[in-house]
Each structure stands twice: as structure tokens, then as C-alpha cells.
Enzyme design. Structure first.
Site, PDB file in Angstrom:
ATOM      1  N   ASP A 102       0.813  -1.223   0.000  1.00 22.04           N
ATOM      2  CA  ASP A 102       0.000   0.000   0.000  1.00 22.04           C
ATOM      3  C   ASP A 102       0.843   1.268   0.000  1.00 22.04           C
ATOM      4  O   ASP A 102       0.313   2.377   0.121  1.00 22.04           O
ATOM      5  CB  ASP A 102      -0.909   0.033   1.247  1.00 22.04           C
ATOM      6  CG  ASP A 102      -2.251  -0.647   1.005  1.00 22.04           C
ATOM      7  OD1 ASP A 102      -2.693  -0.728  -0.161  1.00 22.04           O
ATOM      8  OD2 ASP A 102      -2.867  -1.091   1.989  1.00 22.04           O
ATOM      9  N   ARG A 158       0.347  -1.635   7.461  1.00 21.34           N
ATOM     10  CA  ARG A 158       0.952  -0.395   6.950  1.00 21.34           C
ATOM     11  C   ARG A 158       1.880   0.276   7.966  1.00 21.34           C
ATOM     12  O   ARG A 158       2.542   1.261   7.618  1.00 21.34           O
ATOM     13  CB  ARG A 158      -0.143   0.587   6.501  1.00 21.34           C
ATOM     14  CG  ARG A 158      -1.020   0.045   5.366  1.00 21.34           C
ATOM     15  CD  ARG A 158      -1.789   1.144   4.650  1.00 21.34           C
ATOM     16  NE  ARG A 158      -0.897   2.087   3.961  1.00 21.34           N
ATOM     17  CZ  ARG A 158      -1.310   3.167   3.329  1.00 21.34           C
ATOM     18  NH1 ARG A 158      -2.589   3.479   3.302  1.00 21.34           N
ATOM     19  NH2 ARG A 158      -0.447   3.976   2.732  1.00 21.34           N
ATOM     20  N   ARG A 182     -10.341   5.660  10.384  1.00 16.95           N
ATOM     21  CA  ARG A 182      -8.896   5.505  10.526  1.00 16.95           C
ATOM     22  C   ARG A 182      -8.326   6.421  11.610  1.00 16.95           C
ATOM     23  O   ARG A 182      -7.888   5.972  12.655  1.00 16.95           O
ATOM     24  CB  ARG A 182      -8.199   5.749   9.189  1.00 16.95           C
ATOM     25  CG  ARG A 182      -8.619   4.773   8.071  1.00 16.95           C
ATOM     26  CD  ARG A 182      -8.108   3.383   8.336  1.00 16.95           C
ATOM     27  NE  ARG A 182      -8.470   2.434   7.298  1.00 16.95           N
ATOM     28  CZ  ARG A 182      -7.754   2.208   6.198  1.00 16.95           C
ATOM     29  NH1 ARG A 182      -6.643   2.870   5.976  1.00 16.95           N
ATOM     30  NH2 ARG A 182      -8.151   1.306   5.313  1.00 16.95           N
ATOM     31  N   HIS A 205     -11.539   7.461   4.381  1.00 18.65           N
ATOM     32  CA  HIS A 205     -10.619   8.581   4.601  1.00 18.65           C
ATOM     33  C   HIS A 205     -11.327   9.853   4.130  1.00 18.65           C
ATOM     34  O   HIS A 205     -12.059   9.819   3.142  1.00 18.65           O
ATOM     35  CB  HIS A 205      -9.345   8.438   3.748  1.00 18.65           C
ATOM     36  CG  HIS A 205      -8.260   7.590   4.329  1.00 18.65           C
ATOM     37  ND1 HIS A 205      -7.456   6.784   3.544  1.00 18.65           N
ATOM     38  CD2 HIS A 205      -7.806   7.444   5.600  1.00 18.65           C
ATOM     39  CE1 HIS A 205      -6.560   6.168   4.318  1.00 18.65           C
ATOM     40  NE2 HIS A 205      -6.748   6.547   5.554  1.00 18.65           N
ATOM     41  N   CYS A 239      -4.810   9.988  -3.160  1.00 22.28           N
ATOM     42  CA  CYS A 239      -4.133   9.011  -2.292  1.00 22.28           C
ATOM     43  C   CYS A 239      -2.672   8.829  -2.703  1.00 22.28           C
ATOM     44  O   CYS A 239      -1.821   8.521  -1.872  1.00 22.28           O
ATOM     45  CB  CYS A 239      -4.824   7.659  -2.360  1.00 22.28           C
ATOM     46  SG  CYS A 239      -6.514   7.672  -1.794  1.00 22.28           S
TER      47      CYS A 239
HETATM   48  N1  ARG Z   1      -5.271   0.356   0.769  1.00 23.55           N
HETATM   49  C1  ARG Z   1      -5.000   1.627   1.385  1.00 23.55           C
HETATM   50  C2  ARG Z   1      -5.593   1.646   2.783  1.00 23.55           C
HETATM   51  O1  ARG Z   1      -6.644   1.118   2.966  1.00 23.55           O
HETATM   52  C3  ARG Z   1      -5.541   2.733   0.561  1.00 23.55           C
HETATM   53  C4  ARG Z   1      -5.220   4.090   1.074  1.00 23.55           C
HETATM   54  C5  ARG Z   1      -5.833   5.187   0.273  1.00 23.55           C
HETATM   55  N2  ARG Z   1      -5.313   6.428   0.597  1.00 23.55           N
HETATM   56  C6  ARG Z   1      -6.014   7.567   0.799  1.00 23.55           C
HETATM   57  N3  ARG Z   1      -5.372   8.663   0.969  1.00 23.55           N
HETATM   58  N4  ARG Z   1      -7.333   7.539   0.901  1.00 23.55           N
HETATM   59  O2  ARG Z   1      -5.003   2.174   3.701  1.00 23.55           O
END
Ligand code: ARG
Length: 268
Positions: free
Chosen positions: A62, A87, A133, A162, A256
Site C-alpha cells: 500500500d 501499513r 482511521r 478517509h 491518495c
Molecule cells: N489500501 C489503502 C488503505 O486502505 C488505501 C489508502 C488510500 N489512501 C487515501 N489517501 N485515501 O489504507
């Protein structure tokens, strides 16, 4: 001219699922992801922007979503603390990159903080998302770190996990967003702060159209968000659609993949 940090998707894959867009059973094409990403990077260069690169690392599929690595304002970098263990190792790469590039004020967030995924700088305020998140306590931490007011907004739709999947900043006092992604309180707050906001429709939101990057004039956005592109043109912007279909499989698109570096004077 803007200054961006990006990460080439050399190890891009969907190996786990931490948002509803990610289906590890669906095949991905890393070569296509790289080609689409290069197209975006070249577009930024053609528009006259500067693009820095941070090296991708194997085992961190990612990492291409650079927006999540930090928030940078006035040359100070608040490095992310990721919610999911997959991550978490990315933070060290960002901290090291900023240290190596002359950023003196670099701190890793104490609370879960997914960088510009959830923190969007709009003039002299920061709009900050939570709900999926970023920890709301990270909002106060960012306000103290940057010395700027932070407006907390709560997200409700897991497909828009997000803030940068539901809202984009167009100018210091202008944003575009999809109201349904927010709680009623947050919607009311947005209406008060931005009475002229561009309101996106459901189809464009579902096409990830809000995951856009505006340089003050151009708005780079997923090409499928055609109605939104027309709305932006009506408001005097120049929309540029791009195809990042591979990266959408990981739940990300234009914004992103783009971390904006708002530098002070010391960084080159
Ligand atoms: N697969 C990543 C996650 O879920 C995607 C992140 C996308 N980034 C963003 N800025 N919305 O963390």
C-alpha cells in the site's frame, strides 16, 4: 507550482483487505499500476509541478498511497501512525525521508493519524476526518503541532473511510464534497464554513471522484467522475481525468497517491 511526494507502485498488490474496495481474490496487474502511476506523475511534471520520490519497499503493497504518510505544513512534518499493522512500517520510511531532506521539525504522531488521507489543509485551517482511521485525539495533536485550527469531521460510509475520499480542497475557502459521507453534524459544519461548496453526486463519489488534487487551477481527478468534471468546469477550474483503475483496487486514486509538501524555507 506545487511540490509533491510520490511512491512508485513497484510492489503494489492487494494482499489483505482493510477497506471495502480491497478484494485479495481479484487479480492485480503491477505493471499496469506502474504505467498508470507514471502517467499521473508525468502529468504533474507537465503542469509544472515538482515531484519528489520516496523509495517503495517490498512487503508494503500500500506504499503507493503516499498521501497517508504524513501531513506537511510550513516545512513541519507530522508523520503518520497507521491503524492497521500491515501499513505500520511505512512510517519509518517517511520519517527518514523528511530527516534526509532537511526537515527539522519531524515528529511521528502519537495517536492513529493517516496523514493527508484524513488531514486536508485549506488555507489557514485544517479539515480532519475520523470515523474509520484517524483517531479524533490526533486532531488536537495536529492543531498543536502546526499551530492551526483543526475542524473535525466525522465519516459514516465505509467506502469513504478517509476524508480525501469524500472531500477535496479547491481553494483556501472552497471545497467539493459528497454530503452523504458525513454525519449530520459534520454536514452542518461544512455548510456553515463553505456556503459556496461544490456538492458532488453519488455516482461521482462512487467513482472516487472526490479523491482529487487541485493546484489552484487544474483539478486532477478519476476520469470516471464525468459529471463532477463538468461541475468543476462551470466553476472555472480545468478538470483533467486520469485512469488509475489498478490503484482503485486498493481503495485509492489520484489524491491518495499524492502527498503535498508545503515547505518552509530550509528544505530544498
Ligand atoms: N489500501 C489503502 C488503505 O486502505 C488505501 C489508502 C488510500 N489512501 C487515501 N489517501 N485515501 O489504507
Amino acid at each position: 507550482m506545487r511540490h509533491y511526494l510520490m511512491v512508485r507502485p513497484a510492489y503494489f498488490d492487494v494482499e489483505y483487505s482493510i477497506n471495502p474496495w480491497m478484494d485479495p481474490a481479484k487479480p492485480t496487474d503491477t505493471g499496469l499500476a506502474i504505467a498508470q502511476w507514471e502517467w499521473l506523475r508525468d502529468l504533474y511534471l507537465d503542469l509544472g509541478h515538482r515531484v519528489e520520490l520516496l523509495d517503495p519497499e517490498p512487503g508494503l503493497p500500500d506504499m503507493v498511497y503516499a498521501a497517508n504518510g504524513a501531513t506537511v505544513v510550513g516545512g513541519r512534518a507530522l508523520v503518520a501512525r497507521f491503524r492497521h499493522r500491515f501499513r505500520r512500517p511505512e512510517s519509518a520510511a517517511y520519517a527518514e525521508w523528511f530527516a534526509r531532506h532537511g526537515y527539522r521539525d519531524v515528529r511521528q504522531a502519537q495517536w492513529v493519524n493517516e496523514g493527508e488521507g484524513d488531514f486536508l489543509v485549506a488555507g489557514s485551517r485544517i479539515l480532519a476526518g475520523s470515523g474509520f482511521r484517524t483517531d479524533p485525539r490526533a486532531h488536537r495533536e495536529a492543531a498543536e503541532f502546526f499551530g492551526l485550527p483543526v475542524v473535525g469531521l466525522t465519516l459514516t460510509d465505509p467506502r469513504h473511510y478517509h476524508l480525501d475520499t469524500a472531500l477535496a480542497v479547491l481553494a483556501d475557502d472552497l471545497v467539493v464534497y459528497w454530503p452523504e459521507a458525513f454525519t449530520e453534524d459534520s454536514r452542518r459544519q461544512l455548510e456553515q464554513l463553505y456556503p459556496d461548496a461544490v456538492l458532488a453526486g453519488a455516482a461521482d463519489a462512487a467513482a472516487f471522484g472526490l479523491n482529487a488534487v487541485c493546484d489552484g487551477r487544474h483539478v486532477v481527478l478519476p476520469q470516471a467522475a464525468t459529471r463532477l468534471a463538468a461541475q468543476l468546469r462551470e466553476r472555472g477550474f480545468e478538470p483533467i481525468g486520469v485512469d488509475l483503475s489498478e490503484l482503485l483496487k486498493g481503495g485509492g486514486s489520484v489524491k491518495c497517491c499524492t502527498l503535498e509538501l508545503r515547505n518552509g524555507g530550509e528544505q530544498q
